[in-house]
Design a protein around this motif. Structure first.
Motif, short mmCIF file in Angstrom:
data_model
loop_
_atom_site.label_atom_id
_atom_site.label_comp_id
_atom_site.label_asym_id
_atom_site.label_seq_id
_atom_site.Cartn_x
_atom_site.Cartn_y
_atom_site.Cartn_z
N ALA A 79 46.99 2.86 1.36
CA ALA A 79 45.83 2.38 2.04
C ALA A 79 44.65 3.15 2.16
N VAL A 80 43.08 2.67 2.07
CA VAL A 80 42.16 3.44 2.02
C VAL A 80 41.61 3.33 3.81
N PHE A 173 50.53 -3.05 -6.59
CA PHE A 173 50.51 -3.46 -7.94
C PHE A 173 50.77 -2.15 -9.08
N THR A 174 50.06 -1.29 -9.06
CA THR A 174 50.18 -0.21 -9.83
C THR A 174 51.16 0.87 -9.72
N GLY A 175 51.36 1.22 -8.31
CA GLY A 175 51.87 2.37 -8.07
C GLY A 175 51.28 3.74 -8.24
N LEU A 176 49.73 3.62 -8.29
CA LEU A 176 48.88 4.58 -8.82
C LEU A 176 47.96 4.72 -7.53
N PRO A 177 47.25 6.01 -7.33
CA PRO A 177 46.36 6.17 -6.45
C PRO A 177 44.84 5.52 -6.84
N MET A 178 44.06 5.02 -5.87
CA MET A 178 42.76 4.52 -6.44
C MET A 178 41.71 5.37 -6.15
N CYS A 241 44.96 8.35 4.92
CA CYS A 241 44.47 7.54 4.05
C CYS A 241 43.75 8.20 2.73
N LEU A 242 42.91 8.86 3.07
CA LEU A 242 41.93 9.69 2.06
C LEU A 242 42.51 10.81 1.30
N ASN A 243 42.09 11.16 0.39
CA ASN A 243 42.57 12.21 -0.58
C ASN A 243 41.00 12.58 -1.30
N TYR A 244 40.75 13.99 -1.48
CA TYR A 244 39.59 14.18 -1.98
C TYR A 244 39.84 15.24 -3.26
#
Length: 281
Positions: A79-80, A173-178, A241-244
């Protein structure tokens, strides 16, 4: 020659800028220009900015003009927390409906189109508008809001609206980060000003790392003065939520996003993702 750096005004990007030594930057003729994401995209593409945090989608449109800075992004593992589709009806009923899109985003707009076409096989009518939920929903079934406006709208928990976090949807849907935003520098500026670009990159990395080391506390106190909300909410937002980063996992998610955007004719080619490795030496 002054080097102009695009500064994203949304809180989700603040850890990358909060601890920059702006006095030192001014002494080196480096100025920071605070704008909305869509304005930063245009500014870098038009040459009005030299280096900027831009939408990942905007990078795909202009990759031949840019070099990609390593180790910096605004991403979400799941989640973002600040990019929402608000809808009058459940998402399963949105086929052939009308959706209003914020005019302040590029990555999220394309991401919503990818999600609804690739994973739902929906045909949807889209209109771009200023980000005001009430006005957007006057003549539309759903609306896409990003950034601080999305946080405040979600906090109000408007009755009879369904809410869908696009970062969570992508992860399911993808199992990947966005990865929603990345740092890019115009190629001609990098060739002319490699020393200065390295100094700017060092400051951005320092700010990212200090924000994390201090557990975002000083920054959150500043944010609360402007936007209110509980301290625990903001701490969870930045921690959970967030990653940098811009590591292999983020790059893999971004690559797949570009492939799907190309598949659905949102971009003309899949860009090459090769961050400037020499900055990390």
């Amino acid at each position: 020659m002054t080097i102009s750096v695009g500064h994203n005004q949304y809180t989700n990007a603040l850890p990358l800028f909060f601890y920059i030594d702006y006095d030192k930057m001014r002494e080196l003729n480096i100025s920071f220009v605070t704008r909305l994401p869509a304005e930063l995209n245009r500014g870098l593409a038009d040459g009005k900015l030299d280096i900027s945090l831009i939408s990942s989608f905007s990078y795909a449109l202009n990759a031949e003009k840019y070099e990609l800075l390593p180790g910096l992004s605004v991403s979400a593992q799941k989640a973002v927390g600040s990019i929402y589709l608000f809808s009058k009806v459940p998402i399963n009923d949105l086929n052939n409906k009308n959706i209003a899109l914020t005019n302040r985003s590029a990555t999220s707009v394309a991401l919503l189109k990818v999600l609804l076409k690739e994973f739902y096989n929906y045909d949807v009518n889209y209109d771009v508008m200023d980000p005001n939920v009430d006005e957007m929903l006057n003549n539309h079934d759903a609306c896409l809001i990003i950034g601080d406006e999305a946080i405040l709208t979600f906090r109000e928990k408007k009755l009879k609206l369904y809410s869908y976090d696009l970062g969570r949807m992508w992860s399911i849907f993808t199992g990947l980060p966005m990865t929603f935003a990345i740092f890019a520098v115009r190629k001609e500026i990098y060739l002319q000003k490699q020393v200065e670009i390295r100094l700017i990159w060092d400051e951005l990395i320092k700010s990212k790392e200090l924000s994390r080391e201090k557990k975002f506390r000083p920054m959150i106190h500043k944010i609360k003065e402007k936007y209110g909300g509980d301290y625990s909410f903001w701490l969870d937002y930045f921690n959970s939520c967030l990653n940098y980063e811009l590591n292999e996992e983020q790059m893999a998610g971004l690559q797949y996003y570009y492939e799907l955007a190309y598949k659905h004719s949102l971009i003309e080619r899949v860009p090459n993702l090769s961050p400037l490795s020499m900055l990390e030496k």
